[in-house]
Motif scaffolding. Structure first.
Motif, mmCIF file in Angstrom:
data_model
loop_
_atom_site.group_PDB
_atom_site.id
_atom_site.type_symbol
_atom_site.label_atom_id
_atom_site.label_comp_id
_atom_site.label_asym_id
_atom_site.label_seq_id
_atom_site.Cartn_x
_atom_site.Cartn_y
_atom_site.Cartn_z
ATOM 1 N N LYS A 149 0.847 -1.193 0.000
ATOM 2 C CA LYS A 149 0.000 0.000 0.000
ATOM 3 C C LYS A 149 0.885 1.247 0.000
ATOM 4 C CE LYS A 149 -4.162 -2.064 1.901
ATOM 5 N NZ LYS A 149 -5.403 -1.792 2.655
ATOM 6 N N ALA A 150 0.279 2.390 -0.362
ATOM 7 C CA ALA A 150 1.054 3.584 -0.699
ATOM 8 C C ALA A 150 2.083 3.199 -1.756
ATOM 9 C CB ALA A 150 1.715 4.211 0.529
ATOM 10 N N ARG A 151 1.629 2.443 -2.732
ATOM 11 C CA ARG A 151 2.499 1.794 -3.707
ATOM 12 C C ARG A 151 3.321 2.778 -4.532
ATOM 13 N NH1 ARG A 151 -1.991 -1.786 -3.780
ATOM 14 N NH2 ARG A 151 -3.069 -0.686 -5.464
ATOM 15 N N TYR A 152 4.547 2.352 -4.787
ATOM 16 C CA TYR A 152 5.492 3.090 -5.627
ATOM 17 C C TYR A 152 5.794 4.483 -5.090
ATOM 18 C CZ TYR A 152 4.574 -0.785 -8.721
ATOM 19 O OH TYR A 152 4.447 -2.063 -9.232
ATOM 20 N N THR A 153 5.711 4.620 -3.775
ATOM 21 C CA THR A 153 6.223 5.804 -3.095
ATOM 22 C C THR A 153 7.343 5.338 -2.164
ATOM 23 O OG1 THR A 153 4.816 5.698 -1.113
ATOM 24 C CG2 THR A 153 3.872 6.762 -3.079
ATOM 25 N N PRO A 154 8.243 6.236 -1.763
ATOM 26 C CA PRO A 154 9.321 5.797 -0.856
ATOM 27 C C PRO A 154 8.812 5.252 0.471
ATOM 28 C CG PRO A 154 9.851 7.913 -1.848
ATOM 29 C CD PRO A 154 8.431 7.630 -2.208
ATOM 30 N N GLN A 155 7.592 5.584 0.840
ATOM 31 C CA GLN A 155 7.046 5.118 2.109
ATOM 32 C C GLN A 155 6.085 3.940 1.944
ATOM 33 O OE1 GLN A 155 7.510 8.608 1.680
ATOM 34 N NE2 GLN A 155 9.298 8.328 2.973
ATOM 35 N N GLN A 156 6.160 3.218 0.831
ATOM 36 C CA GLN A 156 5.235 2.102 0.642
ATOM 37 C C GLN A 156 5.395 1.087 1.767
ATOM 38 O OE1 GLN A 156 6.134 0.591 -3.258
ATOM 39 N NE2 GLN A 156 7.668 -0.852 -2.515
ATOM 40 N N GLN A 157 4.267 0.476 2.133
ATOM 41 C CA GLN A 157 4.215 -0.466 3.242
ATOM 42 C C GLN A 157 3.690 -1.805 2.734
ATOM 43 O OE1 GLN A 157 4.727 0.746 6.930
ATOM 44 N NE2 GLN A 157 5.984 1.822 5.435
ATOM 45 N N MET A 158 4.115 -2.883 3.360
ATOM 46 C CA MET A 158 3.659 -4.211 2.977
ATOM 47 C C MET A 158 2.878 -4.832 4.126
ATOM 48 S SD MET A 158 5.874 -7.330 1.334
ATOM 49 C CE MET A 158 6.389 -6.236 0.005
ATOM 50 N N PHE A 159 1.723 -5.411 3.805
ATOM 51 C CA PHE A 159 0.826 -5.921 4.830
ATOM 52 C C PHE A 159 0.299 -7.299 4.442
ATOM 53 C CE2 PHE A 159 0.456 -1.296 4.906
ATOM 54 C CZ PHE A 159 0.651 -1.018 6.248
#
Length: 361
Positions: free
Chosen positions: A58-68
Motif C-alpha cells: 500500500k502507498a504503492r510506488y512511493t518511498p514510504q510504501q508499506q507491505m501488509f
C-alpha cells in the motif's frame, strides 16, 4: 515547527535528532495534509521490520510504501472465508463523505441499539494511515468501534483489504459487524467545482454496497452555520454524489424532530447544558433547528425526485440525539465548527446511524 512521525515507518525521533521533513502542504497553509511529516531520521535508521507473510503493498510506488498481510490474500487465515463470500446479507452500511461524521454515526447507532457491533471501513480519499485519526483511536478505546478495515491505498486498520468490496465482505464475515460505516480518512479535498472533491466517492461506495446485497444508507452532509450558501442545508457535495453520480438504490435519512426516537444512553462524560444559540438564524437547535430540518427534508425530497438513483427519504426522530452526541468519547468537529456551533451535521449523521441500527438483523 511541529511535525508528525509515523514511528512504524521512520522509527521514533528523539531530542537532538536530525530529521528530513516534508512541509509542502503546511507551507501552503492547507488543511488537508497541512502538517510537517518526518520522512526519515537519516542518522539513526529504524531496524528492519520482522519477516511477514503478507505481500500486499500500500502507498504503492512511493518511498514510504508499506507491505501488509491483507485479510483477503492467500496467506490470510480468512482467505477461504472471503473466497466464498459474495453477499452482505442485507447488512446496513452507512456511507458518509466526511471523516468527521464517523463518531456521530456511531453515536446514533448506539442510541438505538447500544449492543450493536460497529465496524469502520476507511477508504483512501483522505489520509492513508488510519493512525492519523484520533477519532478512530478514541472510539476504539471506548468500545464504540469493534474493528476497522482499511481498503485501497489506506492502511493500518485491524484488517487490510485490497478493495472496498472485499473490505465490506470482511466487515460482515470476519468482523461479524451488525452495522458498517464507510468514509474516507481525515482530510477532504475540494476545488469549488461540482465534481472536483474527494467525497464524490460516496456514490462508488454505495454502488459496492448494492452489488454485494447490502442496505445502503446515504448520510447527508448538512450545515446550518457554514457561510457558503452551497453548503447550507444539504451540501452540494451530497446532491452531486447522491443526485448525479449515484445509480443504485439507497435510503436517505433526514432529521425529523417530534418523531419518537430511542432513549439516549448514559453519557461518557458530564454533558454540557443545552442552550439556544443566538445570532445564526438556522443553528440546528430548538425552534430554529426545526426550521433548518424542515428545509433539509424539502431538499431531500427534491434530491430524490431528481436523482438518477432510486432514493427513499426516511424521516428519523431526533429525541435523545443531542444528548447522545454530547456523550461521545471523542470531540465532535467538522469544518472547524463544534457541536454547539453547528449541531446540524452531527444530527444528520446520527440519524443515519439510528436508521442503520433499526435495519440491522
Amino acid at each position: 515547527m511541529r511535525a508528525l512521525a509515523y514511528t512504524a515507518m521512520v522509527g521514533r525521533p528523539e531530542l537532538g535528532d536530525r530529521v528530513v521533513l516534508n512541509a509542502s502542504a503546511l507551507l501552503k497553509g492547507l488543511g488537508t495534509g497541512g502538517l510537517a511529516f518526518v520522512v526519515a531520521v537519516p542518522d539513526r535508521l529504524p531496524a528492519d521490520p520482522p519477516p511477514s507473510e503478507g505481500h500486499i503493498v500500500k502507498a504503492r510506488y512511493t518511498p514510504q510504501q508499506q507491505m501488509f498481510l491483507a485479510v483477503d490474500e492467500q496467506d490470510s487465515p480468512h482467505h477461504a472465508t472471503l473466497r466464498e463470500a459474495d453477499s452482505l446479507d442485507g447488512m446496513p452500511v452507512v456511507v458518509a463523505d466526511l471523516h468527521s461524521a464517523l463518531p456521530a454515526v456511531v453515536a446514533g447507532v448506539r442510541l438505538a441499539r447500544p449492543d450493536a457491533r460497529v465496524a469502520y471501513v476507511m477508504t483512501d480519499g483522505g489520509a492513508l494511515p488510519i493512525a492519523f485519526s484520533r477519532a478512530v483511536a478514541g472510539l476504539k478505546d471506548a468500545g464504540w468501534l469493534a474493528e476497522t478495515v482499511t481498503v485501497g491505498q489506506a492502511f493500518g486498520g485491524d484488517h487490510e483489504a485490497v478493495s472496498l468490496h472485499s473490505g465490506l465482505l470482511a466487515a460482515r464475515h470476519v468482523v461479524d459487524a451488525d452495522v458498517v460505516v464507510v468514509a474516507q480518512g481525515p482530510g477532504n479535498v475540494g476545488t469549488g467545482t461540482p465534481w472536483g472533491y474527494s467525497g464524490v466517492a460516496a456514490a462508488d461506495a454505495l454502488h459496492a454496497v448494492h452489488v454485494l446485497g447490502g442496505t445502503g444508507i446515504a448520510s447527508l452532509r448538512v450545515s446550518g452555520a457554514d457561510p457558503r450558501p452551497r453548503h447550507r442545508g444539504i451540501s452540494h457535495h451530497s446532491t452531486t454524489a447522491y443526485g448525479k453520480a449515484l445509480l443504485s438504490p439507497a435510503l436517505v435519512p433526514v432529521p425529523a424532530p417530534g418523531l419518537q426516537a430511542a432513549q439516549a444512553p448514559e453519557p461518557m462524560h458530564e454533558p454540557e447544558p443545552a442552550h439556544e444559540p443566538a445570532g445564526d438564524p438556522v443553528t440546528g437547535v430548538g425552534r430554529r433547528g426545526d426550521e433548518l430540518y424542515a428545509l433539509v427534508r424539502e431538499q431531500a425530497r427534491d434530491l430524490a425526485e431528481s436523482s438518477r438513483a432510486e432514493l427513499e427519504v426516511v424521516e428519523v426522530g431526533t429525541d435523545g440525539v443531542l444528548d447522545a452526541l454530547r456523550g461521545s468519547p471523542v470531540g465532535l468537529s467538522t469544518m472547524g465548527r463544534s457541536l454547539d456551533e453547528d449541531p446540524a451535521p452531527f444530527v444528520a449523521a446520527a440519524v443515519a446511524g439510528i436508521l442503520a441500527a433499526e435495519r440491522a438483523d
